[in-house]
Write a protein that holds these residues in place. Structure first.
Motif, short mmCIF file in Angstrom:
data_model
loop_
_atom_site.label_atom_id
_atom_site.label_comp_id
_atom_site.label_asym_id
_atom_site.label_seq_id
_atom_site.Cartn_x
_atom_site.Cartn_y
_atom_site.Cartn_z
N TRP A 182 56.85 7.97 67.85
CA TRP A 182 57.15 8.61 69.13
C TRP A 182 58.63 8.92 69.20
O TRP A 182 59.46 8.02 69.26
N THR A 183 58.98 10.20 69.19
CA THR A 183 60.38 10.62 69.18
C THR A 183 60.60 11.72 70.20
O THR A 183 59.82 12.68 70.26
N LEU A 184 61.65 11.59 71.00
CA LEU A 184 62.05 12.63 71.92
C LEU A 184 63.22 13.38 71.27
O LEU A 184 64.32 12.83 71.17
N ASP A 185 62.98 14.58 70.81
CA ASP A 185 63.93 15.26 69.93
C ASP A 185 64.80 16.30 70.63
O ASP A 185 65.57 17.00 69.99
N ARG A 186 64.70 16.39 71.96
CA ARG A 186 65.50 17.37 72.69
C ARG A 186 66.36 16.65 73.73
O ARG A 186 66.01 15.55 74.16
N THR A 187 67.44 17.28 74.14
CA THR A 187 68.33 16.67 75.13
C THR A 187 68.62 17.66 76.26
O THR A 187 68.58 18.88 76.07
N PHE A 188 68.90 17.10 77.44
CA PHE A 188 69.29 17.88 78.61
C PHE A 188 70.35 17.10 79.35
O PHE A 188 70.19 15.91 79.63
N ASN A 189 71.44 17.75 79.69
CA ASN A 189 72.52 17.10 80.43
C ASN A 189 72.27 17.22 81.92
O ASN A 189 72.57 18.24 82.53
N SER A 190 71.73 16.17 82.50
CA SER A 190 71.37 16.17 83.91
C SER A 190 72.53 15.65 84.76
O SER A 190 73.55 15.18 84.24
N TYR B 69 54.86 18.07 78.51
CA TYR B 69 56.28 17.72 78.55
C TYR B 69 56.42 16.24 78.89
O TYR B 69 55.83 15.75 79.85
N VAL B 70 57.23 15.53 78.10
CA VAL B 70 57.50 14.12 78.33
C VAL B 70 59.01 13.91 78.32
O VAL B 70 59.75 14.63 77.66
N TRP C 258 63.97 14.39 75.84
CA TRP C 258 62.64 14.89 76.17
C TRP C 258 61.99 15.53 74.96
O TRP C 258 62.65 15.76 73.94
N ALA C 259 60.72 15.84 75.08
CA ALA C 259 59.98 16.52 74.01
C ALA C 259 58.83 17.27 74.63
O ALA C 259 58.43 17.02 75.78
N SER C 260 58.28 18.20 73.88
CA SER C 260 57.07 18.91 74.31
C SER C 260 56.09 18.94 73.15
O SER C 260 56.48 18.99 71.98
#
Length: 277
Positions: free
Chosen positions: A4-12, A57-58, A19-21
């Motif tokens: 389980w890997t979240l390979d995307r980033t978002f600067n909130s 989306y997770v 996050w990942a999709s």
């Protein structure tokens, strides 16, 4: 972490979010929200199953899982709802289906009732939504976070392991429990564990509880019949406050329905999502 890997980033506004999709790019979107003290990892099986037909989306909320953890960070339920709105805009999702567990339920409800987020439909799984909430242990940890955050690492790990393990009705598999506990056992994670508890209190649900009757969309409420964290009676109460809400009890499941009864929960969510026009 079972791959389980979240390979995307978002600067909130509350720090970097991982996050990942999953699933077909053109599939109907569904967003999964975790609760505390968990991460998107609890949704891994459900997400992979739903991704056969939908774009899933997770994300790990700020201060949780693989997302940023730092001193002075706002990780309150109010902040998480704002971040969720920011993510929906970043993803370009105008009317996704939303599935939310535990305090993710409060996040999703605040985002739509206070910040104008629009969902196609909403599924709530053992959500934090009605007062009173927060076990005596939860309140103790929040009130004395400055003390608990200084525990020796081994004692802290044992405390978190015992606490997280109690979310399952029949006990969590050792490797799954390890995966859920590990993010809280780094130096930054230990401080973050107590920080997120200290920042959350009942006012975040008090501010919206009187507005549940305004919800005008299909709502499914799933509840583990053996939940010792939030009594199943809260599910019946919540279903009575939301017009047209469907209540789906899940036999043999505690608070972490995703781990106790993954097949039953996935079936219920799949049926609910397939009913979309």
């Amino acid at each position: 972490m079972d791959g389980w890997t979240l390979d995307r980033t978002f600067n909130s506004s509350s720090g970097e979010v991982r996050w990942a999709s999953l699933g077909p790019a053109g599939g109907p979107p569904v967003v999964l929200l975790h609760g505390t003290p968990f991460s998107s990892y609890v949704w891994r099986g459900v997400a992979r199953a739903l991704a056969g037909r939908r774009r899933v989306y997770v994300w790990d909320m700020p201060g949780f899982g693989a997302s940023e953890m730092r001193q002075g960070q706002d990780v309150s339920l109010g902040a998480q709802a704002r971040v969720f709105g920011e993510l929906l805009a970043h993803w370009g999702l105008e009317r996704p289906a939303v599935v939310a567990h535990d305090f993710g339920g409060c996040v999703a409800l605040r985002a739509t009732l206070l910040h104008g987020a629009v969902y196609e439909r909403l599924a709530l799984v053992d959500p934090v939504a009605l007062a009173p909430w927060g076990s005596p242990t939860y309140r103790l940890l929040g009130e004395h976070g400055d003390v608990f955050s200084r525990l020796p690492a081994g004692l802290h790990r044992a405390l978190v392991r015992e606490y997280v393990g109690s979310a399952g009705h029949l006990g969590l598999r050792a490797d799954i429990l390890d995966a859920l506990v590990e993010p809280w056992c780094t130096e930054a994670g230990q401080a973050a564990f107590y920080r997120q508890i200290a920042q959350n209190d009942q006012r975040f649900t008090d501010e919206i509880e009187g507005r549940y009757g305004e919800l005008d969309l299909p709502v499914l409420i799933c509840w583990g019949e053996e939940d010792t964290w939030i009594p199943p009676a809260k599910g019946r109460q919540l279903a009575g406050l939301i017009p047209g809400a469907e209540l789906r009890p899940v036999a043999g499941a505690g608070h972490l329905v995703q781990e106790d009864a993954p097949a039953e929960l996935t079936l219920a969510l799949g049926d609910f999502l397939r009913a979309a026009p």
